[in-house]
Design an enzyme around this catalytic site. Sequence first.
Site, PDB file in Angstrom:
ATOM      1  N   GLY A   1       3.163  23.111 -31.986  1.00 59.70           N
ATOM      2  CA  GLY A   1       4.054  23.117 -30.829  1.00 59.70           C
ATOM      3  C   GLY A   1       3.704  22.085 -29.776  1.00 59.70           C
TER       4      GLY A   1
ATOM      5  CG  HIS B   1      -1.921  19.021 -23.251  1.00 58.90           C
ATOM      6  ND1 HIS B   1      -1.407  18.054 -24.100  1.00 58.90           N
ATOM      7  CD2 HIS B   1      -1.113  20.092 -23.360  1.00 58.90           C
ATOM      8  CE1 HIS B   1      -0.318  18.522 -24.680  1.00 58.90           C
ATOM      9  NE2 HIS B   1      -0.118  19.765 -24.264  1.00 58.90           N
TER      10      HIS B   1
ATOM     11  CG  HIS C   1      -1.252  24.677 -22.526  1.00 55.56           C
ATOM     12  ND1 HIS C   1      -0.071  24.509 -21.809  1.00 55.56           N
ATOM     13  CD2 HIS C   1      -1.129  23.906 -23.628  1.00 55.56           C
ATOM     14  CE1 HIS C   1       0.721  23.676 -22.475  1.00 55.56           C
ATOM     15  NE2 HIS C   1       0.109  23.293 -23.576  1.00 55.56           N
TER      16      HIS C   1
HETATM   17  P1  5GP Z   1       2.548  21.018 -25.177  1.00 52.78           P
HETATM   18  O1  5GP Z   1       3.867  21.602 -25.598  1.00 52.78           O
HETATM   19  O2  5GP Z   1       2.425  19.578 -25.591  1.00 52.78           O
HETATM   20  O3  5GP Z   1       1.376  21.853 -25.593  1.00 52.78           O
HETATM   21  O4  5GP Z   1       2.527  21.081 -23.604  1.00 52.78           O
HETATM   22  C1  5GP Z   1       2.984  20.072 -22.773  1.00 52.78           C
HETATM   23  C2  5GP Z   1       3.046  20.649 -21.376  1.00 52.78           C
HETATM   24  O5  5GP Z   1       3.152  19.580 -20.478  1.00 52.78           O
HETATM   25  C3  5GP Z   1       4.249  21.561 -21.152  1.00 52.78           C
HETATM   26  O6  5GP Z   1       3.779  22.832 -20.731  1.00 52.78           O
HETATM   27  C4  5GP Z   1       5.039  20.857 -20.063  1.00 52.78           C
HETATM   28  O7  5GP Z   1       5.608  21.732 -19.140  1.00 52.78           O
HETATM   29  C5  5GP Z   1       3.991  19.958 -19.418  1.00 52.78           C
HETATM   30  N1  5GP Z   1       4.498  18.715 -18.857  1.00 52.78           N
HETATM   31  C6  5GP Z   1       5.311  17.815 -19.485  1.00 52.78           C
HETATM   32  N2  5GP Z   1       5.536  16.759 -18.690  1.00 52.78           N
HETATM   33  C7  5GP Z   1       4.843  16.988 -17.533  1.00 52.78           C
HETATM   34  C8  5GP Z   1       4.679  16.250 -16.333  1.00 52.78           C
HETATM   35  O8  5GP Z   1       5.216  15.150 -16.151  1.00 52.78           O
HETATM   36  N3  5GP Z   1       3.892  16.797 -15.370  1.00 52.78           N
HETATM   37  C9  5GP Z   1       3.276  18.012 -15.543  1.00 52.78           C
HETATM   38  N4  5GP Z   1       2.527  18.457 -14.509  1.00 52.78           N
HETATM   39  N5  5GP Z   1       3.410  18.725 -16.664  1.00 52.78           N
HETATM   40  C10 5GP Z   1       4.182  18.223 -17.652  1.00 52.78           C
END
Ligand code: 5GP
Length: 115
Positions: free
Chosen positions: A94, A101, A103
Amino acid sequence: MADCIFCRIAAGDIPATIVGRTEDAVAFRDLNPQAPVHILVIPTRHITTMFDADTDLAEVAVGQCIRLAVQVAKREGLEPGGYRLVINTAKDGGQSVFHVHVHLLGGRAMAWPPG
Ligand code: 5GP
Ligand code: ZN
C-alpha cells in the site's frame, strides 16, 4: 531526488509541520491523518522502498527513524497508551509515496488485522 516530495519536505522546499529532526531523519505530520496522532518519519537521504533498506547506510537511517518515532510518540503523549508504527512497502504493502517512511499512528485503539 529532485522529483521526490519527501526529499523536498526534508530539504525544506515544501512546507510541512515538522515535529522532530535528527541528523539523518525528519518527522512531520501527515497531510491526511488517519488517527488523532499521525506522523511520518523519513530518512533525510532518499531510500525508495524497504527493498532498498538492506544496506549498512540504510540500517543506520531507518534505525534513526524508529528512534525518532519513539521519541516523538512520547512527546505526543502516547505513553503508556501505545501506538503503531507501520512501513508500507511497494504495491501490495500500500505504498503511495516512494521514499521510505514510518507511519506513527496513535491517540485511538488500532484494529487488527489491518486492511
Ligand atoms: P503511504 O501510502 O506511501 O504509506 O503513505 C504516504 C502518506 O503520505 C499518506 O498518509 C499521505 O497522506 C502522506 N502524504 C502524501 N503527500 C504528502 C505531503 O505532501 N505532505 C504530508 N505532510 N503528507 C503527505
Ligand atoms: Zn525522496
